[in-house]
Scaffold this motif. Sequence first.
Motif, mmCIF file in Angstrom:
data_model
loop_
_atom_site.group_PDB
_atom_site.id
_atom_site.type_symbol
_atom_site.label_atom_id
_atom_site.label_comp_id
_atom_site.label_asym_id
_atom_site.label_seq_id
_atom_site.Cartn_x
_atom_site.Cartn_y
_atom_site.Cartn_z
ATOM 1 N N TRP A 1 0.838 -1.199 0.000
ATOM 2 C CA TRP A 1 0.000 0.000 0.000
ATOM 3 C C TRP A 1 0.872 1.248 0.000
ATOM 4 C CZ3 TRP A 1 -4.571 1.906 -0.939
ATOM 5 C CH2 TRP A 1 -4.992 3.085 -0.342
ATOM 6 N N ARG B 1 -8.582 -4.336 -2.526
ATOM 7 C CA ARG B 1 -9.752 -3.843 -1.790
ATOM 8 C C ARG B 1 -9.446 -2.521 -1.100
ATOM 9 N NH1 ARG B 1 -11.506 -9.722 0.707
ATOM 10 N NH2 ARG B 1 -12.615 -10.457 -1.152
ATOM 11 N N ARG B 2 -8.241 -2.389 -0.624
ATOM 12 C CA ARG B 2 -7.854 -1.154 0.057
ATOM 13 C C ARG B 2 -7.804 0.009 -0.931
ATOM 14 N NH1 ARG B 2 -2.824 -1.237 4.316
ATOM 15 N NH2 ARG B 2 -3.171 0.812 5.276
ATOM 16 N N ARG C 1 -9.545 0.213 -3.636
ATOM 17 C CA ARG C 1 -10.936 0.515 -4.003
ATOM 18 C C ARG C 1 -11.665 1.298 -2.918
ATOM 19 N NH1 ARG C 1 -12.331 -4.465 -7.149
ATOM 20 N NH2 ARG C 1 -12.371 -3.747 -9.313
ATOM 21 N N SER C 2 -11.254 1.124 -1.667
ATOM 22 C CA SER C 2 -11.913 1.871 -0.593
ATOM 23 C C SER C 2 -11.694 3.369 -0.766
ATOM 24 C CB SER C 2 -11.393 1.410 0.773
ATOM 25 O OG SER C 2 -10.047 1.815 0.978
ATOM 26 N N GLU C 3 -10.572 3.746 -1.395
ATOM 27 C CA GLU C 3 -10.303 5.157 -1.670
ATOM 28 C C GLU C 3 -10.720 5.556 -3.077
ATOM 29 O OE1 GLU C 3 -6.489 6.688 -0.844
ATOM 30 O OE2 GLU C 3 -6.720 6.486 1.332
ATOM 31 N N SER C 4 -10.682 4.587 -4.002
ATOM 32 C CA SER C 4 -11.018 4.871 -5.405
ATOM 33 C C SER C 4 -12.020 3.830 -5.891
ATOM 34 C CB SER C 4 -9.756 4.839 -6.275
ATOM 35 O OG SER C 4 -8.788 5.748 -5.806
ATOM 36 N N PRO C 5 -13.313 4.035 -5.623
ATOM 37 C CA PRO C 5 -14.326 3.038 -5.991
ATOM 38 C C PRO C 5 -14.380 2.734 -7.484
ATOM 39 C CG PRO C 5 -15.228 4.637 -4.447
ATOM 40 C CD PRO C 5 -13.892 5.163 -4.876
ATOM 41 N N GLU D 1 -19.210 -12.464 -1.276
ATOM 42 C CA GLU D 1 -17.912 -11.874 -1.611
ATOM 43 C C GLU D 1 -17.713 -11.800 -3.117
ATOM 44 O OE1 GLU D 1 -14.316 -14.215 -0.748
ATOM 45 O OE2 GLU D 1 -13.575 -12.437 0.298
ATOM 46 N N ARG E 1 -20.059 -5.988 -4.290
ATOM 47 C CA ARG E 1 -18.986 -5.104 -3.841
ATOM 48 C C ARG E 1 -19.641 -4.078 -2.935
ATOM 49 N NH1 ARG E 1 -15.933 -3.676 -8.844
ATOM 50 N NH2 ARG E 1 -15.363 -5.882 -8.706
ATOM 51 N N GLY E 2 -19.578 -4.362 -1.639
ATOM 52 C CA GLY E 2 -20.380 -3.588 -0.708
ATOM 53 C C GLY E 2 -21.843 -3.943 -0.916
#
Length: 211
Positions: A30, A60-61, A63-67, A130, A134-135
């Motif tokens: 990261w 996934r991390r 994507r949490s900032e950049s969906p 899963e 996605r959410g």
Amino acid sequence: MASLARLILLWSCVPPALAACDPSLSDSWWDAWRASGDAGGIRQVALTNRDRCAYIALIRRIRSESPSFRVLDIGAVGYPWSIHAGLTDVIFDFQATHSPNCFSRDDMIGAQNCCSSKGDACFDHLFTRERCCRGEQPIFLGLIDGDVTNTEGAGWASLFRLVQMTGKFDLVITSHLLEDLTDPTALVRQLPKVAHAGLVVVPCKFNELVR
């Protein structure tokens, strides 16, 4: 020649069932991912025999900032771990269109209700939450048939047309594919044309010899 801005090489020697799945392994990736830019040249190269859990956690991390982070998997039909982890947006492979989506596009409301519900009535051991959501948003895979080995002919034409229309993917995954090709470098040369970064997974020699 264009090259990927970031490239992670995953040397797969540890059987997934036995490998320690430690998402914290993604911490160093990261930091490196955020520090590396999108300028030309391969800015980040790693060769590791770690289990892929760390890279699932990394994606996934991100994507949490950049969906809107978009992932392409080349060869996913034969080794579909990225599909089962719900990471992939588009797969490109022989008979990719034979890979079933979790939901029908004709029932968008039903798909939305499944992903936003608290229960698991919509899911089973194959089509897990899963994989399918996605959410609270349902995943609808783009499926592109093509000859991954025919890099100079029409085999990649459909994928290139998609990239022309929508832009390059943020990440391309190719897993347990290169070792089966007579000319793996030809495929590798195509990766910068379709994505900004890459995750390339190949088995170690021991795994190949004992198959």
